[in-house]
Structures are given as C-alpha cells and as structure tokens.
Motif scaffolding. Structure first.
Motif, PDB file in Angstrom:
ATOM      1  N   UNK A 173       0.825  -1.215   0.000  1.00 58.70           N
ATOM      2  CA  UNK A 173       0.000   0.000   0.000  1.00 58.70           C
ATOM      3  C   UNK A 173       0.856   1.260   0.000  1.00 58.70           C
ATOM      4  N   UNK A 174       2.168   1.100   0.143  1.00 56.19           N
ATOM      5  CA  UNK A 174       3.093   2.242   0.180  1.00 56.19           C
ATOM      6  C   UNK A 174       3.394   2.697  -1.246  1.00 56.19           C
ATOM      7  N   UNK A 175       2.502   3.458  -1.819  1.00 54.24           N
ATOM      8  CA  UNK A 175       2.645   3.880  -3.214  1.00 54.24           C
ATOM      9  C   UNK A 175       3.074   5.341  -3.355  1.00 54.24           C
ATOM     10  N   UNK A 176       3.227   6.026  -2.250  1.00 50.73           N
ATOM     11  CA  UNK A 176       3.692   7.416  -2.267  1.00 50.73           C
ATOM     12  C   UNK A 176       4.388   7.690  -0.947  1.00 50.73           C
ATOM     13  N   UNK A 177       5.064   8.802  -0.874  1.00 47.48           N
ATOM     14  CA  UNK A 177       5.734   9.180   0.372  1.00 47.48           C
ATOM     15  C   UNK A 177       4.716   9.303   1.503  1.00 47.48           C
ATOM     16  N   UNK A 178       3.594   9.966   1.225  1.00 49.34           N
ATOM     17  CA  UNK A 178       2.565  10.171   2.248  1.00 49.34           C
ATOM     18  C   UNK A 178       2.015   8.839   2.736  1.00 49.34           C
ATOM     19  N   UNK A 179       1.656   7.962   1.814  1.00 48.93           N
ATOM     20  CA  UNK A 179       1.089   6.675   2.205  1.00 48.93           C
ATOM     21  C   UNK A 179       2.120   5.808   2.934  1.00 48.93           C
ATOM     22  N   UNK A 180       3.388   5.888   2.523  1.00 50.91           N
ATOM     23  CA  UNK A 180       4.424   5.095   3.184  1.00 50.91           C
ATOM     24  C   UNK A 180       4.563   5.481   4.645  1.00 50.91           C
ATOM     25  N   UNK A 181       4.600   6.773   4.911  1.00 47.55           N
ATOM     26  CA  UNK A 181       4.713   7.223   6.303  1.00 47.55           C
ATOM     27  C   UNK A 181       3.475   6.812   7.105  1.00 47.55           C
ATOM     28  N   UNK A 182       2.306   6.864   6.485  1.00 48.97           N
ATOM     29  CA  UNK A 182       1.086   6.437   7.170  1.00 48.97           C
ATOM     30  C   UNK A 182       1.137   4.948   7.505  1.00 48.97           C
ATOM     31  N   UNK A 183       1.619   4.150   6.559  1.00 50.63           N
ATOM     32  CA  UNK A 183       1.681   2.708   6.784  1.00 50.63           C
ATOM     33  C   UNK A 183       2.688   2.380   7.879  1.00 50.63           C
TER      34      UNK A 183
END
Length: 656
Positions: A173-183
């Motif tokens: 689900x880590x498809x962007x910088x924002x999503x990676x930090x959220x994950x």
C-alpha cells in the motif's frame, strides 16, 4: 447505470500474475536462453514483437517445441506476452523482448554456471544482479511512480522486520511518500494493539477519491444491481459484481430487519462470490451448512454488522467490508509474486513468519536508507543497463566500517575487519541452519518427504520445502540435511552440499545444472580413517537409472580418488528404487580399475560404491543410526563376496 467512477490501483506488485512460475530462477534463465536463440533465427532477426501477433505466436510455438510450455494455448500471442512480461518489468528484456545489457549478463552467468559470491554482500552473482535490477525496478500506478524494493528497504529500516501479514497487506500500500509514512505509523500502532491491519487497509482505501465517491453514491441511492456493480469498482468488468446484490439483501434482512431465519441464506449467497471464503470466515464460526441450518444464531460471529441499527450504517459497513476483502484477496494474490522476486536478491530472509534483511545488507542499507528513499518515487532511466550500485544511487557506496559497527552491535562481537565479520556471520548461518532443521526438517518430516519422493508427490514436496527448486534438487538437499543429522551435525554441510541455496538456506535450481553431489569430509576418528564421502542422489528408475547414473557416479568417484589420492573415500548412491543391474554394476566396480583419461599411467584399482534405497534410509532414521555405525555396515557390505542378487538383501537391508 453508466460507469462514472474509475478503478484506480491502490498497491504495487512486482512482476505480473501471469508469470507465476515454480522453479523461479531456473525458469527465468531458461526464458532468457530461449529468447536469445529465438531472435537469432533467420526468420526472426528483423521481426518486431510489439503489436505483431505473428511473431508472438511463433515465439509461443518455439517455446512449445523446446518443451518450455505444454498444451495448446487458445491465444498464442497473449500467452507469449504473459510468459515474458514480468522480465520486462525488471529490465532484463525490453518491450520488444530483446535481451538487455542486464539480461545478457544474467544469461552469461547462468550459462557459465559461475555463481560465485564475489561481492560485498557475499551473495551469488545472479542474486547480486537481481538486487541491482530490483533497486531500479519501478511501477507506474495511475501516473504515480514507485520503486517497490526501495520502499521495502526504507520500511525495514524504520520497523526492523515485517510480519507476513504486514508484508502481504500493508507494504504494497506504500505507493507514495505520504502513504508510506502512514503505513509505517500504522504498523507501529498495530503492534501496540491500537489499530488492526484491517482498519489500516480500510482507512487507506477510503483516502482515495474514487472510493469516497463510490461510498457516497451508495449512501445516496436505492440499492440495485447496477448500483452494486458501480460501487464495487471491479477492475476487469463491473458485471462481475452482480452476485454481491444477493449477499447485500440477505445481510440487510438479518442485521437491519432482524430476520435471523435468513442467516443460512447469507452462507449460501457467499458461495456465488469469487472471494466468498473471506466472507464466510468473517461471518461464521463453522463451515458446516447443516450446523448453520440447525442453529443459525449460534453459528454467527459478532462482527461490525452486529452493531448496525439503520440503513446508512449498514451501507457503510457493507461497503467497507466488501472492499476490505477485495483488497485483501488481491494483496494475497500478489504475495506470492512479490516474495518470489524479492527472494531472487538473496538479501531478504523469510523465516518464522518474519521478513527481514540479512545482517550485512541490513546494516549497509540502514546506513543509506534515508538517502536512498529519495529515489523511491522516481523512474529509472538505466533499468536495462548492467549497472554498478553507485550508478543506481549516489549513496550506494560501500562503507565497511559502518557495516562492521552494525554487526558488532547486533551480535555482541568485537570484530575489526570485514573478513572477521564474515566469519562471525558464517557461525550465524549455522545457528540459523540448526533452527531450520529443528523446526522444518525433523525426522518425522524427512520420513514423510522420502515417502513423497517414492510416490513422486511433487506438489506436497514443494509445499514442504520450496517452489524455487525442482524435485530432484530438493531430493539432494533433503539427503544432505539428513546426512548432516546422521553425522551428528558435524562438518560444514553448507559447503559440502554442491547446491545453490537462497538466503533462507533452502535450495534453488539453475538452468545450467551441474554436478549435484554432496561431498562430505570426515576427519579421522576411532571408528574410521579420514575420508570423503560422495553422496549421489537420483529419482531415476529402471532403464533411466542404468543409463543416467552408472557412468556418472563411477566417474565422479574415480576422478575424486585420482585427484586426492585418498583411497579410503567412497560413494553412497541413494535412490527411491534400485535396479538390480545398477547394483551389479556398482558391485563390479570393486574389481575394475578406473583410469585417468589424460594419463593412462594413473589409475585406481577398484572403487567402493554403496547403493541404498530410501526404504532403508527411513529405517536408518527410525532406528537412530549414526554415521560411525553406518560406516561399519558399509565397510562390511563392501568386503562381502555375495552375488549382487543376494548382496543388497543380506548386506544392506538385513544389517540396517
């Protein structure tokens, strides 16, 4: 209802589901060799792959003629594309299916059989090439770029390791910088039991505009078949989601209208849905329809549906659970591919349900993770090149001091050089091997495997050991593990097994093949002199056994004796079935000279070859036989003058 809400991908995947193949390394290498040969044929030299169904169909026929595929494809061009598309993704062939610089290098490694570990990470040459390729590999997800392997390295640098569920359901689900930090934050919160993995997935989906629009559309309209199909956001065809309407209605009857008599119909409705097993496992505590019909309420689990009180709440819950299970089914489907590609690097360990980096790669990549992460969401214009690490990213420069410090910190050692660190890591590999044997290769498991080898139950064999090796290679590996146990775990079995092993110390098969002997070194003891034991294994039987094994086995042993001069060395030939003429031939070798073909003045007068079946090996395991005992049995058997048709029964079976 017209389709107005687009499907958008929410995750990355390495490779394509159409290239989901066993014996992964071997298959890739064979595919490269086939493509290389195909393009050299005169009729193909000037052909073009792209949009040329004739060329693609010819390649399918070429693969079939070479035995790479079997059967008859309904759509040959499509099948040819599917068999090769994953190799385009990692840059070893280009869009026209021509080998790239990186692909040619991989083919050269494979065909030379040179898999030496001559790099800083001490991984085989092909693995080092895969590592460099995966560092460059990127996905285009609806116009957004992500490099999955760099994302994995970055996430591991922050959370140290991933559980299998975290690797399966959250990492992609880590498809962007924002999503990676959220994950990453989600993983930490989940480990503190503050949030569930399911909640993280749902939250991630509902941040996407198309999912928000679909939920709003569901809330604002009466539910019809066309509406269910629209809000299902099926990637291939919205019509595939028609079956959800019945499930929606039955769930609504039970949880909003409180009609428990329809609980059995919920179970029935899930059977119409392709991923209905996810719903059944979530909603019911049994798989018995008879039990559900007998006492429906007792068979229902307490779920989020249990707490809904009105239609809007029900619609929201249904939407979330429907897309949660769709997402988890997709991510589960991608797990196998992601794991196969990542394992090619031989720096990532998949053991005991955890995913982590091996020690040297861990401390190297942790030291550069933040800098490397700057490349995580950028395309790579040197994907097809055989690139050095420093060409992939400026930060990928080896710093031995950093790694040595990391090794000392992790293992509590005090080494000062990288060679000392590697010695420490070799000891760590053997500790991991002991754990692997204790947990995955118990005596009971080995006996079960030997039975499967006898029956050629290849599916079960691969499910227990690995799918990245063919069954003959697995047989050799299991025999090596068994002999290590019989030898009371003495000696360097990882050196003795002439097999390629992955980071998890499991076997893998290469297209080039080569000798698969296990060469076991024994120092002198009170029970036997110093000697070498050559373990040869085969699953061939009857005529094939005579043709394939009699000459190679005696040749391997003869050359070894000539080279070392130690005439105490001998060979054990293990198989599931012994042909009487193979026994006769090996017994005859006791009285036959073996010559050096380059110098006829050099020879050995007779060779000791002991054939043995898996049936007797199983008895050895059950009786707890140790090598020093077997040595005496084999010595007496060799000295026997019984004729071959009596020899095996009286000298081997009865003695064991």
């Amino acid at each position: 209802m017209a389709n107005t809400i687009p499907y958008k991908s929410f995750c990355w995947c390495l490779g394509t589901t159409s290239f989901r193949t066993k014996d992964f390394n071997k298959t890739i290498e064979e595919q490269l060799a086939l493509l290389n040969e195909f393009w050299t044929l005169p009729e193909n030299e000037n052909a073009n792959w792209s949009s040329d169904n004739n060329t693609q169909a010819r390649y399918y026929d070429f693969m079939k003629a070479k035995g790479f595929v079997v059967g008859n494809a309904n759509n040959k061009p499509k099948d040819a594309r599917e068999k090769t598309s994953g190799l385009v993704d990692i840059g070893i062939i280009d869009e026209n299916r021509r080998l790239t610089e990186a692909g040619l290098r991989l083919l050269e490694i494979s065909q030379s059989g040179d898999f030496d570990t001559d790099n800083f990470f001490q991984i085989p040459k092909d693995s080092f090439l895969y590592l460099r390729q995966l560092l460059k590999t990127y996905n285009n997800i609806d116009g957004e770029i992500v490099r999955p392997f760099i994302v994995l390295l970055y996430v591991l640098s922050k959370v140290d390791c991933l559980s299998l569920d975290e690797f399966t359901y959250l990492l992609p689900l880590c498809t962007s910088n924002e999503y990676t930090e959220q994950i990453i934050e989600g993983i930490r919160a989940n480990r503190n039991q503050a949030i569930t993995i399911d909640s993280i997935i749902i939250e991630r989906l509902l941040e996407m505009e198309n999912y928000q629009s679909a939920l709003n559309l569901l809330l604002e309209n009466d539910v019809t078949e066309s509406l269910i199909c629209e809000v299902g956001l099926n990637r291939k065809s919205r019509n595939y989601d028609k079956t959800y309407l019945r499930l929606y209605n039955e769930l609504y009857s039970v949880f909003v209208n409180n009609d428990n008599s329809r609980i059995p119909l919920i179970y029935s409705a899930t059977k119409d849905i392709k991923i209905g097993k996810w719903w059944r496992k979530y909603l019911f505590n049994t798989s018995s329809e008879r039990a559900i019909e007998r006492d429906p309420v007792a068979c229902m689990k307490h779920t989020v549906f249990s707490d809904v009180s009105n239609e809007p709440e029900f619609k929201t819950v249904f939407f979330k659970i429907m897309h949660l299970f769709k997402a988890k089914a997709t991510l589960s489907d991608y797990l196998d591919l992601n794991r196969r590609y990542i394992r090619t690097t031989d720096i990532v360990l998949f053991e005991d349900g955890n995913i982590k980096l091996d020690i040297i790669p861990k401390h190297f990549f942790n030291s550069v993770a933040d800098e490397l992460y700057n490349y995580a969401f950028t395309a790579c214009d040197i994907l097809f090149n055989d690139s050095a690490l420093s060409e992939i990213a400026n930060c990928l420069v080896i710093n031995e001091a950093t790694v040595i410090t990391g090794v000392n910190t992790e293992l509590g050692t005090n080494v000062t050089t990288i060679d000392e660190a590697r010695n420490v890591l070799e000891d760590n590999r053997y500790r991991r091997l002991q754990h692997l044997i204790d947990t995955r290769f118990t005596n009971e498991t080995i006996i079960t495997l030997l039975g499967y080898f006898e029956d050629r139950n290849d599916t079960e064999i691969k499910s227990i050991v690995t799918e990245n090796a063919d069954v003959p290679t697995i047989f050799e590996y299991v025999l090596g593990i068994l002999w290590y146990k019989i030898s009371e775990r003495q000696g360097k079995i990882l050196d003795y097994m002439k097999l390629s092993l992955d980071a998890d110390l499991l076997p893998k098969t290469h297209a080039a093949g080569g000798e698969a002997d296990i060469v076991y070194e024994y120092p002198e003891t009170e029970y036997y002199p110093a000697h070498t034991l050559l373990l040869e294994a085969t699953l061939a039987d009857n005529t094939n056994q005579r043709r394939m094994e009699m000459e190679p086995v005696s040749r391997h042993l003869g050359r070894h004796l000539l080279r070392t001069g130690n005439l105490n060395s001998y060979c054990v030939f293990a198989t599931t079935y012994l042909d009487i003429n193979v026994i006769a031939d090996f017994r005859g070798r006791k009285h036959m000279p073996f010559y050096d073909t380059q110098d006829y003045t050099k020879s050995v007068d007779g060779m000791k070859i002991i054939p043995i079946q898996t049936a007797e090996i199983k008895r050895m395991i059950n009786d707890g036989k140790k090598y020093y005992q077997l040595y005496q049995i084999f010595k007496a058997a060799y000295d026997s003058e019984l004729p071959p048709h009596n020899w095996y029964e009286e000298s081997i079976i009865q003695k064991i």
